[in-house]
Motif scaffolding. Structure first.
Motif, short mmCIF file in Angstrom:
data_model
loop_
_atom_site.label_atom_id
_atom_site.label_comp_id
_atom_site.label_asym_id
_atom_site.label_seq_id
_atom_site.Cartn_x
_atom_site.Cartn_y
_atom_site.Cartn_z
N PRO A 15 0.87 -1.11 0.00
CA PRO A 15 0.14 -0.02 -0.42
C PRO A 15 0.75 1.12 -0.08
N PHE A 16 0.39 2.51 -0.08
CA PHE A 16 0.60 3.64 -0.30
C PHE A 16 1.88 3.97 1.51
N ARG A 34 -7.91 4.66 4.82
CA ARG A 34 -7.45 5.04 6.07
C ARG A 34 -6.96 5.89 7.08
N GLU A 88 -9.76 0.46 7.90
CA GLU A 88 -8.98 0.78 6.60
C GLU A 88 -10.73 0.39 5.54
N TYR A 146 2.26 -8.58 0.22
CA TYR A 146 1.58 -7.38 1.70
C TYR A 146 0.09 -8.12 2.12
N ARG A 162 -9.18 3.78 -1.69
CA ARG A 162 -8.79 3.95 -0.50
C ARG A 162 -8.64 4.38 0.44
N PRO A 202 -11.10 -5.83 -2.09
CA PRO A 202 -10.41 -5.53 -1.25
C PRO A 202 -11.19 -5.48 -0.01
N ARG A 240 -4.02 8.64 2.77
CA ARG A 240 -4.74 7.57 1.91
C ARG A 240 -3.91 6.45 1.84
N SER A 241 -4.49 4.66 1.66
CA SER A 241 -3.71 3.53 1.51
C SER A 241 -3.87 2.77 0.25
N GLY A 242 -4.28 3.67 -0.43
CA GLY A 242 -4.77 2.81 -2.27
C GLY A 242 -4.75 3.34 -3.12
#
Length: 715
Positions: free
Chosen positions: A37-38, A335, A303, A101, A333, A408, A328-330
């Motif tokens: 993820p980011f 979190r 998330e 991950y 998406r 996801p 940002r988590s992706g």
């Protein structure tokens, strides 16, 4: 001269030659996984920790097995940010086998993670092993050719780690945890010691640098006000980020005003200070945005999809990002940091409207999963959300969009199901709604946990039946027994099949007590037939499929009748009753094509079964016409096409054309290898035989269509 390869089992293309150049086709059907993820925006310090990780990476040449690195430290200290930042700076060549991950945490099972990893590698979901140890072995096999990085975030116990080791000795497993995970050494049969890296709080100077970085002013604030804010942040990077975001707010009084507000709260103990920083960030929000933040506190995990917040609290996502409370988590998406999510949970718990917030979250997931299910399958379902004017039919454009949106959220679906506040009716709707996603992707561990919860909830509701509600609750219980039985059958271990048989029987009994329900009773009998077929008892399977057909009575269900004809034909062929098999498969083919929307894919699968049945009957010439029609439908690379090419090779060999047979078997081998299918051995064995003979072709053999690529049960 004999030219062969020995010494193990090979999955993928094998090339022998004195000089080999160029690029080999094949391998993963979906490319090399890059699942990280980011990471956090803005990163400071941690030079010593990154140097230690670099040293571990540089020492891989001396490794005889993957190395385990455990990053441990207090909540909010930046373990995940450190690891993601370090990993994202690495060149792709550092881990040519891919980067995996998984967000761990309480209740996350290693089997569910392995199912996800193996699926990302492109392995056909029909070939997912049924037990955790077998899943681990498959993952090691699939990752044996190139060094991999496996990142396990938020591990709570050593038991979550041991099976998630890749197969290449130059790989690394990097774990973040609040705990030292001392039990890992005892679980390693070789007694290997992990590399432990304690992640400390940031120093004051680093906190000040991070504050200025987030503020976007390298020459920004300094002096007593910043010192006060830094002290309040207790060395936790995420708290520093929120404080900087609060100070950057145009309506705030900057760092001086923030420091003054902290000072007015009396001087809290150092570890309590971060809570006040969060409070200040929250208090600076508009009331509508505050409600959105409390809504995220009602969400069971930290998330989620942006769509959830945009639909349930429109307009709050931007302000929460600006306040530093959301990240940002992706793609699509977001979190909350774990510490911030805990703060949101406290605020939600104190909100008098908390039950309504929670209901909104649960209902959103149920309806979203139902919308995806409506795109994924045309099967019959009991829940009212799937039919009528209120059905969420226009949410996703097609199957691909539905799968991409829901995949996801698979762990969030389980988290919603496990909430004590989720009502039994909603839980049972969710169990029906996740069917298509988990069947398509092979997420058996999550699927079975949700359906077990649904059976328990429906059982509790049925045990308190009144005369008015008894039939409805009894039918709901029957359907939940069926859903659990189906999930167990699809995973398919010996223990699963035995338990599934009990639940199919319970589904039939509950349906009868509820006054009878032909679809459920028929589907349960069909499931029992599938279990008999899996146990190589085709006569028992055929008998049960016949009972399933009789149980339908005069119920209008043309597709179900077509599928039962297919299953009966397959069972008859496996039992050596070839003429009956030919008649039943012909009946199934006609029925699939006569549906209001002709089912051409299942018709093609039926033709492939016809060809296999003709081969088993010793009539290879009669296999050619259905094979040609099936091949036309299976134009794209798939297990079905690989199976068809393999069977065509068998037919060519039986007709005395060894050159054509070998060409087909070679094509099948390459297709299986490109799909990472274990069936590559079926083709390799044929090619390796001295006489080229394939051996007897069983109509129920692994070379035939089965799993998700075969006609699905009638349901």
């Amino acid at each position: 001269m004999r030219n062969g390869i020995s010494g193990g089992t090979f999955y993928g293309p094998v090339v022998m030659g004195r000089d080999v150049g160029g690029r080999l086709a094949g391998g993963s059907g979906s490319g090399v996984p890059r699942m990280l993820p980011f990471g956090p925006d803005g990163f400071v310090d941690r030079d010593e920790a990154r140097a230690r990780l670099d040293a571990v990476l540089a020492g891989r040449e001396r490794q005889s097995a993957p190395v385990l690195v455990v990053l441990h430290g207090t909540v909010g200290v930046g373990k995940t940010g450190l690891l993601l930042h370090w990993a994202q700076q690495l060149p792709k060549e550092a881990f040519p086998g891919g980067v995996f991950y998984a967000a761990m945490g309480e209740g996350v099972e290693d089997a569910a993670v392995l199912e996800s990893f193996i699926g990302v590698l492109g392995t056909p979901r029909a070939e997912l092993p049924a037990t955790p140890d077998a899943l681990a072995a498959r993952f090691r096999s699939l990752t044996a050719d190139g060094a991999c990085l496996v990142v396990l975030d938020g591990v709570v116990s050593a038991a979550q780690v041991s099976r998630l080791e890749p197969g290449h000795p130059g790989s690394m497993v990097a774990v973040t945890s609040r705990f030292r995970l001392s039990a890992i050494e005892q679980q390693d049969p070789a007694g290997r010691l992990p590399v432990r890296l304690a992640v400390p709080e940031l120093g004051a100077e680093a906190c000040a640098e991070l504050f200025r970085t987030v503020l976007g002013d390298a020459d920004g604030p300094d002096g007593p006000s910043l010192d006060a804010v830094v002290r309040a942040s207790a060395g936790l990077p995420y708290v520093v980020r929120i404080a900087a975001a609060r100070a950057a707010d145009p309506v705030s009084d900057g760092v001086e005003g923030l420091a003054a507000r902290i000072a007015r709260e009396n001087i809290l103990e150092a570890l309590d200070m971060p809570r006040r920083v969060f409070d200040l960030a929250y208090e600076g929000l508009d009331p509508h945005v505050q409600r959105g933040f409390r809504l995220l506190g009602a969400h069971p995990t930290a998330e989620f999809a942006d769509a959830l917040l945009d639909e349930l609290a429109p307009g709050v996502r931007g302000p929460l990002y600006a306040a530093g409370l959301l990240e940002r988590s992706g793609p699509g998406r977001s979190r909350l940091n774990g510490v911030v999510h805990g703060h949101a949970q406290l605020l939600a718990a104190a909100d008098p409207q908390a039950p309504g917030l929670l209901r909104a979250v649960v209902d959103w997931y149920v309806r979203r999963a139902a919308a995806a299910e409506l795109r994924l399958s045309g099967r019959w379902r009991l829940g009212a959300v799937f039919s009528g004017p209120e059905a969420p039919t226009g949410v996703f454009a097609d199957k691909a969009e539905a799968l991409a949106a829901l995949e996801p959220d698979r762990h969030n679906l389980l988290a919603v199901a496990e909430l004590p506040q989720t009502e039994p009716g909603q839980l049972c709707l969710l169990a029906e709604a996740v069917h298509g996603l988990f069947l398509d992707r092979g997420h058996h561990t999550l699927w079975i946990r949700i359906t077990r919860l649904a059976v328990a909830a429906a059982g509790a509701a049925a045990s308190g039946d009144t005369a008015a509600g008894g039939a409805a609750d009894g039918l709901l219980l029957a359907r939940m027994h069926f859903e659990l039985a189906f999930a167990l059958t699809d995973r398919g271990s010996a223990e699963d099949l035995e338990e599934a048989r009990a639940h199919y029987d319970a589904a039939r009994e509950s349906a009868r007590r509820a006054g009878g329900h032909p679809r459920t009773e028929s589907s349960a009998l069909e499931g029992l037939g599938r279990i008999a077929a899996a146990r190589r008892d085709p006569r028992a399977a055929a008998e049960l499929y016949g009972q399933a057909l009789a149980a339908l009575g005069d119920t209008e269900h043309p597709r179900g009748r077509a599928l039962l004809a297919y299953h009966r034909g397959t069972a008859a062929s496996a039992a050596g009753e070839h003429e009956q098999a030919a008649a039943l498969l012909g009946e199934a083919l006609e029925a699939f094509l006569a549906l209001p929307e002709p089912d051409t894919q299942n018709a093609a699968k039926t033709r492939l079964r016809q060809a296999m049945a003709r081969l088993a009957a010793g009539r290879p010439a009669e296999a050619l016409a259905p094979l040609a029609a099936a091949m036309e439908a299976f134009a794209a690379p798939s297990l079905n096409r690989a199976d068809a090419v393999l069977v065509r090779g068998d037919a060519a060999h039986a007709l005395g054309d060894p050159a054509a047979a070998r060409a087909d078997w070679q094509e099948a081998l390459e297709l299986y290898a490109s799909l990472r299918s274990i069936r590559v051995e079926e083709a390799r064995i044929r090619l390796a035989r001295g006489d080229g003979a394939p051996g007897p072709t069983r109509p129920d053999s692994p070379a035939g269509p089965h799993g998700p690529d075969s006609p699905e049960p009638q349901l």
